[in-house]
Design a protein around this motif. Sequence first.
Motif, PDB file in Angstrom:
ATOM      1  N   GLY A 162      20.586  44.498  48.021  1.00 50.54           N
ATOM      2  CA  GLY A 162      20.264  43.160  47.551  1.00 50.54           C
ATOM      3  C   GLY A 162      21.169  42.720  46.411  1.00 50.54           C
ATOM      4  O   GLY A 162      21.611  41.564  46.363  1.00 50.54           O
ATOM      5  N   VAL A 163      21.479  43.639  45.500  1.00 54.59           N
ATOM      6  CA  VAL A 163      22.396  43.328  44.409  1.00 54.59           C
ATOM      7  C   VAL A 163      23.756  42.915  44.960  1.00 54.59           C
ATOM      8  O   VAL A 163      24.351  41.922  44.527  1.00 54.59           O
ATOM      9  N   VAL A 164      24.247  43.674  45.937  1.00 55.73           N
ATOM     10  CA  VAL A 164      25.552  43.378  46.540  1.00 55.73           C
ATOM     11  C   VAL A 164      25.576  41.966  47.115  1.00 55.73           C
ATOM     12  O   VAL A 164      26.508  41.183  46.870  1.00 55.73           O
ATOM     13  N   MET A 165      24.548  41.611  47.860  1.00 58.79           N
ATOM     14  CA  MET A 165      24.527  40.299  48.499  1.00 58.79           C
ATOM     15  C   MET A 165      24.228  39.197  47.486  1.00 58.79           C
ATOM     16  O   MET A 165      24.764  38.084  47.575  1.00 58.79           O
ATOM     17  N   GLY A 166      23.380  39.484  46.507  1.00 59.54           N
ATOM     18  CA  GLY A 166      23.087  38.492  45.486  1.00 59.54           C
ATOM     19  C   GLY A 166      24.294  38.168  44.623  1.00 59.54           C
ATOM     20  O   GLY A 166      24.459  37.032  44.172  1.00 59.54           O
ATOM     21  N   ALA A 167      25.148  39.169  44.414  1.00 57.49           N
ATOM     22  CA  ALA A 167      26.367  38.969  43.624  1.00 57.49           C
ATOM     23  C   ALA A 167      27.534  38.486  44.475  1.00 57.49           C
ATOM     24  O   ALA A 167      28.659  38.378  43.973  1.00 57.49           O
ATOM     25  N   ALA A 168      27.282  38.205  45.762  1.00 57.68           N
ATOM     26  CA  ALA A 168      28.300  37.692  46.695  1.00 57.68           C
ATOM     27  C   ALA A 168      29.485  38.651  46.820  1.00 57.68           C
ATOM     28  O   ALA A 168      30.641  38.227  46.900  1.00 57.68           O
ATOM     29  N   LEU A 169      29.180  39.955  46.901  1.00 58.21           N
ATOM     30  CA  LEU A 169      30.243  40.948  47.074  1.00 58.21           C
ATOM     31  C   LEU A 169      30.607  41.152  48.548  1.00 58.21           C
ATOM     32  O   LEU A 169      31.600  41.820  48.836  1.00 58.21           O
ATOM     33  N   GLY A 170      29.783  40.637  49.466  1.00 57.01           N
ATOM     34  CA  GLY A 170      30.163  40.619  50.875  1.00 57.01           C
ATOM     35  C   GLY A 170      29.489  41.672  51.740  1.00 57.01           C
ATOM     36  O   GLY A 170      28.984  42.685  51.259  1.00 57.01           O
ATOM     37  N   ASP A 171      29.497  41.402  53.047  1.00 59.32           N
ATOM     38  CA  ASP A 171      28.883  42.302  54.019  1.00 59.32           C
ATOM     39  C   ASP A 171      29.599  43.650  54.088  1.00 59.32           C
ATOM     40  O   ASP A 171      28.957  44.677  54.344  1.00 59.32           O
ATOM     41  N   SER A 172      30.893  43.662  53.888  1.00 62.36           N
ATOM     42  CA  SER A 172      31.632  44.928  53.928  1.00 62.36           C
ATOM     43  C   SER A 172      31.166  45.847  52.807  1.00 62.36           C
ATOM     44  O   SER A 172      30.987  47.055  53.002  1.00 62.36           O
ATOM     45  N   ALA A 173      30.959  45.275  51.627  1.00 56.38           N
ATOM     46  CA  ALA A 173      30.479  46.071  50.498  1.00 56.38           C
ATOM     47  C   ALA A 173      29.059  46.582  50.770  1.00 56.38           C
ATOM     48  O   ALA A 173      28.723  47.721  50.422  1.00 56.38           O
ATOM     49  N   ARG A 174      28.220  45.748  51.403  1.00 55.14           N
ATOM     50  CA  ARG A 174      26.871  46.207  51.726  1.00 55.14           C
ATOM     51  C   ARG A 174      26.927  47.374  52.704  1.00 55.14           C
ATOM     52  O   ARG A 174      26.200  48.360  52.548  1.00 55.14           O
ATOM     53  N   ALA A 175      27.772  47.282  53.716  1.00 52.43           N
ATOM     54  CA  ALA A 175      27.894  48.376  54.683  1.00 52.43           C
ATOM     55  C   ALA A 175      28.340  49.658  53.997  1.00 52.43           C
ATOM     56  O   ALA A 175      27.851  50.753  54.305  1.00 52.43           O
ATOM     57  N   ALA A 176      29.268  49.540  53.052  1.00 48.74           N
ATOM     58  CA  ALA A 176      29.734  50.719  52.319  1.00 48.74           C
ATOM     59  C   ALA A 176      28.600  51.319  51.487  1.00 48.74           C
ATOM     60  O   ALA A 176      28.421  52.544  51.455  1.00 48.74           O
ATOM     61  N   LEU A 177      27.843  50.444  50.815  1.00 49.33           N
ATOM     62  CA  LEU A 177      26.732  50.948  50.001  1.00 49.33           C
ATOM     63  C   LEU A 177      25.691  51.646  50.871  1.00 49.33           C
ATOM     64  O   LEU A 177      25.183  52.720  50.507  1.00 49.33           O
ATOM     65  N   MET A 178      25.361  51.072  52.018  1.00 48.64           N
ATOM     66  CA  MET A 178      24.376  51.695  52.894  1.00 48.64           C
ATOM     67  C   MET A 178      24.853  53.064  53.371  1.00 48.64           C
ATOM     68  O   MET A 178      24.085  54.034  53.398  1.00 48.64           O
ATOM     69  N   THR A 179      26.136  53.155  53.731  1.00 46.32           N
ATOM     70  CA  THR A 179      26.673  54.407  54.269  1.00 46.32           C
ATOM     71  C   THR A 179      26.718  55.490  53.209  1.00 46.32           C
ATOM     72  O   THR A 179      26.264  56.622  53.423  1.00 46.32           O
ATOM     73  N   ARG A 180      27.281  55.153  52.042  1.00 46.23           N
ATOM     74  CA  ARG A 180      27.361  56.146  50.978  1.00 46.23           C
ATOM     75  C   ARG A 180      25.976  56.402  50.374  1.00 46.23           C
ATOM     76  O   ARG A 180      25.687  57.496  49.899  1.00 46.23           O
TER      77      ARG A 180
END
Length: 319
Positions: free
Chosen positions: A192-210
């Motif tokens: 949620g932080v990633v998307m709220g800060a507009a860091l993008g779907d790629s960053a969310r995928a990386a966060l989920m994986t790691r």
Amino acid sequence: MITVMGAGAFGTALAVSMARVRPVRLWAHDAAHIAEMQRTARNERRLPGVPLGENMTFCSELETVSKQDIILLAVPMQRLRAVLEAHQGAFGQAQLVACCKGMELSTGQGPIGIIQEVCPKATAAILTGPSFAADIAKGLPTALTLACGDNAAGPTLQQSLTTPNLRLYRTSDTTGAELGGALKNVMAIGAGVVMGAALGDSARAALMTRGFAEMTRMAEAVGAEPETLAGLSGFGDLVLTCTSDQSRNYRFGLSLGRNEGFDPSVTVEGAATARAVHAKARALGLEMPITAAITGLIAGELQVEQAMDMLLSRPLKEE
């Protein structure tokens, strides 16, 4: 008899689903809330718009139950111990199934450990996995993990709790099941932080994986089976809660990422769990940098830019 303790959205949804095939009793500590549900056949406070079934009865007191009775504990994780202590005289040898996810902040214990400590004569189990109250209440298909260390009681519970829209997969790995449910809440805040800060779907995928790698690392360190984390209670729940704004943990992360306030009346299990997980990781000597960053954000000790820099500047390594 099946009793659901906790008339929040999730507890009510479970009761509605169970009541389609058998009698169910829904308990809440607030007698006025119980009277309201009896009068209206609705729980407009927590699950608006959903009719409560004819097979449902309601109570704010709990008499002694037998060892054949199944009690679903759909109360907030940080209140589980208090609820068990208040009713331990009634539970006896009942089958207690935790339906909450997280780690107790004061002890670092999960639901199973708390049940076994407070009610040692009861059968302890946990029902967990990717599920939203609204979907369950509407009768939409949902698959969950039922974890029970008692191999005799597990199959009976599985049969008793299965409904036309709830399909249960059984495991004896209670540690893995409860850790998957706890740790995914922490990662959902991060997503949620990633998307709220507009860091993008790629960053969310990386966060989920790691983040999933961190979940597996801790689970293995405390003796859980990695296969459990790859199932519904781990990976499945992670995917759901990191990608939908139905998740309270994800919405809380969105507010952090946007630097906005969040409704304090909404229970966010991952906030307390993040602190408990971070403390447990340090005690075990485990490297969990995403958990550490999320804990810092929740505590207000880090800003999003600082957390991002902290994670991106880590030494390069093999996956």
